[in-house]
Design an enzyme around this catalytic site. Structure first.
Site, PDB file in Angstrom:
ATOM      1  CD  GLU A 261      30.212  42.247  35.449  1.00  0.00           C
ATOM      2  OE1 GLU A 261      31.166  42.964  35.812  1.00  0.00           O
ATOM      3  OE2 GLU A 261      30.255  40.996  35.439  1.00  0.00           O
ATOM      4  CG  HIS A 280      33.211  41.139  38.355  1.00  0.00           C
ATOM      5  ND1 HIS A 280      33.244  41.351  37.005  1.00  0.00           N
ATOM      6  CD2 HIS A 280      34.364  40.484  38.640  1.00  0.00           C
ATOM      7  CE1 HIS A 280      34.362  40.862  36.495  1.00  0.00           C
ATOM      8  NE2 HIS A 280      35.052  40.327  37.486  1.00  0.00           N
TER       9      HIS A 280
HETATM   10  C1  MLT Z   1      39.976  39.570  37.086  1.00  0.00           C
HETATM   11  O1  MLT Z   1      39.847  39.287  35.894  1.00  0.00           O
HETATM   12  O2  MLT Z   1      41.084  39.696  37.607  1.00  0.00           O
HETATM   13  C2  MLT Z   1      38.757  39.688  37.928  1.00  0.00           C
HETATM   14  O3  MLT Z   1      37.620  39.752  37.152  1.00  0.00           O
HETATM   15  C3  MLT Z   1      38.823  40.756  38.977  1.00  0.00           C
HETATM   16  C4  MLT Z   1      38.758  42.165  38.484  1.00  0.00           C
HETATM   17  O4  MLT Z   1      39.555  42.597  37.689  1.00  0.00           O
HETATM   18  O5  MLT Z   1      37.904  42.917  38.930  1.00  0.00           O
END
Ligand code: MLT
Length: 331
Positions: A261, A280
């Site tokens: 990513e 994401h």
């Molecule tokens: C999370 O685990 O809360 C999500 O992936 C969102 C993030 O932290 O960017």
């Protein structure tokens, strides 16, 4: 308190923290060196996309509090946090609705060829006769990890007439009953894969879930079914998924999370037409991030009032346990 905000956090939360504390933000400064900026920090606020490794925390001898502004702990050296006795607070609840809605959006987009229709129309191609889709009503949704997010998705999908089947790590009778009340039938992993028209993955990334959706798992999925991943890239073997999509065994996939990513990364799956890819953004709604921002400020103020002792609990927060507004985690 001396705070380092390592990930994007809602603006008004940062303003409120700045009114009372000494705040350093690294997320909007690509050239900032977190190793030197963390040296005198007592609290660290972070999301996914930054590696909170042992080496970084070792540079911060005063670090007492970690605030995970969201859910996943896969980017944190949990063992080191435990050894040091650093307090860890996570805020899993606000993102659940956002991620569940996004999974639903993916299912609608995949079943109605929205991506292809939009791309063709932009080229002047009026594909009304060729872009016939399918209803979601009457189809089976298989949820891998019917916990906080997964069960919320199940409840939403059952409202549009889908049949929901799901698996969960700790399927005690009371968990099975709670899920049944939400319209979700609990089954084992293989049955979920083999029965579903859409498989949606909602497990945390850990040693036990790494490459959970591998070649074997994909081969169990129904011919012409779809895979959705809003969990973590490492949970799905992207090479095996590429093969399943390219051969036409799977009809399509939608992925919000990826093996690699960040800026400049282009997934090999991007070459396939039957794939939807997003960066994401499952938890990225204004409302969700506002709620998380409010909790971050509250958690820091609570900690200043009363520094907490660490609560011992498993690192892998149970998928089955009812959601709480935020959690104190000992990892
Ligand atoms: C999370 O685990 O809360 C999500 O992936 C969102 C993030 O932290 O960017």
């Amino acid at each position: 308190m001396k705070i380092l905000v390592a990930s994007h956090l809602e603006r008004s939360a940062i303003r409120q923290l700045q009114e009372r504390h000494d705040v350093v933000c690294t997320f909007d400064q690509p050239t900032a060196d977190p190793f030197s900026l963390v040296r005198d920090r007592e609290a660290l606020v972070f999301r996914s996309g930054v590696e909170i490794a042992r080496a970084l925390m070792e540079c911060a001898p005063h670090l007492k509090l970690l605030v995970r502004a969201g859910c996943g702990l896969d980017n944190l050296d949990c063992e080191y946090v435990r050894q040091r006795g650093i307090v860890l607070r996570r805020i899993p609840e606000p993102a659940a609705q956002a991620v569940a809605e996004m999974a639903l959006a993916f299912m609608f987009a995949l079943s109605r060829n929205i991506r292809q229709a939009d791309a063709m129309l932009r080229q002047g191609r009026w594909a009304k006769d060729t872009l016939e889709g399918h209803l979601l009503a009457g189809k089976v949704l298989g949820i891998v990890g019917a916990g906080n997010i997964g069960s919320r998705l199940g409840a939403l999908a059952s409202m549009i007439g889908m049949e929901i089947i799901g698996c969960i790590a700790d399927s005690t009778p009371s968990v099975v009953q709670t899920l049944r009340d939400k319209g979700i039938t609990v089954a084992d992993f293989d049955t979920v894969l083999a029965t579903a028209d859409f498989v949606s993955v909602h497990v945390p990334l850990s040693k036990s879930t790494e490459n959970l959706i591998n070649g074997r798992a994909l081969s169990l999925m129904k011919e012409g079914s779809y895979l959705i991943n809003l969990a973590r890239g490492g949970v799905v073997d992207e090479t095996a998924l590429h093969a399943a999509l390219a051969s036409g065994r799977l009809a399509g996939a939608a992925l919000d999370v990826h093996e690699h990513e960040g800026p400049g990364q282009i997934s090999p799956l991007a070459r396939l037409p039957n794939v939807l890819l997003t960066p994401h953004i499952g938890a990225s709604t204004v409302e969700t991030q506002q709620q998380i921002g409010v909790r971050v400020v509250e958690i820091i103020e609570e900690f200043v009032q009363q520094p907490m002792t660490v609560v011992r609990r498993d690192a892998e927060v149970s998928l089955a346990r009812p959601a709480r507004r935020d959690e104190v985690v000992h990892v």
